[in-house]
Design a protein around this motif. Structure first.
Motif, PDB file in Angstrom:
ATOM      1  N   ASP A 136      -2.448   7.754   2.798  1.00 44.17           N
ATOM      2  CA  ASP A 136      -1.968   6.383   3.003  1.00 44.17           C
ATOM      3  C   ASP A 136      -2.431   5.983   4.393  1.00 44.17           C
ATOM      4  O   ASP A 136      -1.833   6.373   5.392  1.00 44.17           O
ATOM      5  N   LYS A 185       0.818  -1.217   0.000  1.00 38.75           N
ATOM      6  CA  LYS A 185       0.000   0.000   0.000  1.00 38.75           C
ATOM      7  C   LYS A 185       0.853   1.270   0.000  1.00 38.75           C
ATOM      8  O   LYS A 185       0.651   2.164  -0.813  1.00 38.75           O
ATOM      9  N   THR A 186       1.817   1.294   0.911  1.00 32.86           N
ATOM     10  CA  THR A 186       2.649   2.497   0.997  1.00 32.86           C
ATOM     11  C   THR A 186       3.504   2.659  -0.262  1.00 32.86           C
ATOM     12  O   THR A 186       3.633   3.772  -0.789  1.00 32.86           O
ATOM     13  N   ALA A 214       7.673   1.043   7.743  1.00 32.86           N
ATOM     14  CA  ALA A 214       8.018   1.352   6.353  1.00 32.86           C
ATOM     15  C   ALA A 214       7.027   2.388   5.825  1.00 32.86           C
ATOM     16  O   ALA A 214       6.137   2.071   5.059  1.00 32.86           O
ATOM     17  N   ASP A 239      -0.200   6.394   7.900  1.00 33.08           N
ATOM     18  CA  ASP A 239       0.345   5.080   8.249  1.00 33.08           C
ATOM     19  C   ASP A 239       1.759   5.312   8.744  1.00 33.08           C
ATOM     20  O   ASP A 239       2.720   5.242   7.999  1.00 33.08           O
TER      21      ASP A 239
HETATM   22 MG   LIG Z   1       2.414   0.910   4.763  1.00 32.02          MG
END
Ligand SMILES: [Mg+2]
Ligand SMILES: Nc1ncnc2c1ncn2[C@@H]1O[C@H](COP(=O)(O)OP(=O)(O)O)[C@@H](O)[C@H]1O
Length: 279
Positions: free
Chosen positions: A128, A25-26, A53, A49
């Motif tokens: 995010d 996702k990120t 990471a 988020d």
């Molecule tokens: Mg992430």
């Protein structure tokens, strides 16, 4: 769709979620932001988020402060925003909606006001969100105009994406949900994955979800993040970068949504409204 009101510039607010962590996702969010910026759009990425990471690392930049400092009254919004070398403006988020919900009416109004001053400087506001189905994730998803659910072709990711969409359905935020298959073998495989989840959502939830674009697995992704670069910088000629650029075009081509539902001011107002609802 061609009414003059819709021609007026307002940020398109997109929240990206996944249910399960580790689905990319990120990585996809950071690369999408960079690809949109490269196409001349003014992009702001809200990193909600703040895990290990996070977007900062994916973009190879370091932010000293975050949104918690704004909430605490220690910094102003412009003071925490970092412009990355790729031309994305990054807002390091607060660690949870709880912090935002703890705001009193005056400071939350001040934050809505602070964001609304950025209204004219932003074309895409991308969030995010954290992994999972927390209150904070649902709030961001509910307040955004569009919701992208990233998933991989593996049972736990599919189950978690479905669970997330189910909770969104219970919350009544079912319009403008798009699936974003990641780490798939081919575009065709991504589309097949989309169709499977779409059919289950239609059948059991009565929710219709769209497909935005898939991103294929690219072995350069891991090396790129190790080098603190986006895939677009690290391996611009690879299949992943190609898919990300096509994803950016697909995002660009989504029809602009009604002015009344969009913009940063509305987004943060909706967040505050929810924050004030007793748990
Ligand atoms: Mg992430
Ligand atoms: N399209 C892709 N191809 C190959 N590896 C990927 C891809 N997308 C993400 N990854 C890798 O998957 C791992 C998890 O990615 P990350 O973006 O941190 O996931 P999330 O934010 O969902 O937890 C990272 O090691 C990342 O480099």
């Amino acid at each position: 769709m061609n009414s003059p009101a819709l021609q007026q510039k307002t940020p398109q607010v997109i929240a990206i979620a996944s249910g399960k962590g580790g689905v990319g996702k990120t990585s996809v969010t950071a690369n999408l932001a960079v690809a949109l910026a490269a196409r001349g759009h003014r992009v702001m990425l809200f990193d909600a988020d703040l895990g290990l990471a996070n977007a900062q690392l994916a973009l190879g930049c370091r932010a000293e402060f975050n949104f918690s400092d704004v909430i605490a009254g220690l910094k102003t919004l412009p003071e925490i925003i970092v412009t990355t070398r790729q031309g994305v403006r990054l807002v390091p988020g607060a660690s949870g909606i709880r912090e935002m919900a703890s705001l009193d009416a005056i400071s939350s109004a001040a934050i809505v006001q602070a964001f609304s001053t950025l209204e004219e400087e932003v074309d895409f506001f991308i969030i995010d969100s954290a992994a999972g189905i927390s209150e904070s994730v649902l709030t961001f998803l509910g307040a955004a105009q569009r919701r992208f659910v990233v998933l991989c072709d593996e049972p736990s990711s599919i189950a978690d994406a479905y669970a997330l969409i189910k909770v969104m359905a219970l919350e009544g935020s079912t319009d403008e949900i798009y699936l974003l298959p990641n780490m798939v073998e081919t575009q065709a495989a991504g589309f097949t994955l989309f169709q499977r989840v779409r059919d289950v959502c239609a059948r059991f939830l009565g929710v219709s979800v769209g497909h935005i674009h898939s991103v294929t697995a690219d072995a350069h992704m891991v090396d790129a993040s190790r080098a603190r670069q986006t895939l677009l910088e690290f391996a611009p000629g690879g299949n992943g970068a190609r898919d990300i650029r096509a994803l950016a075009v697909a995002v660009e081509e989504l029809a602009p949504l009604a002015l009344a539902s969009g913009g940063l001011q509305f987004f943060f107002e909706r967040i505050n409204r929810r924050g004030q609802v007793p748990a």
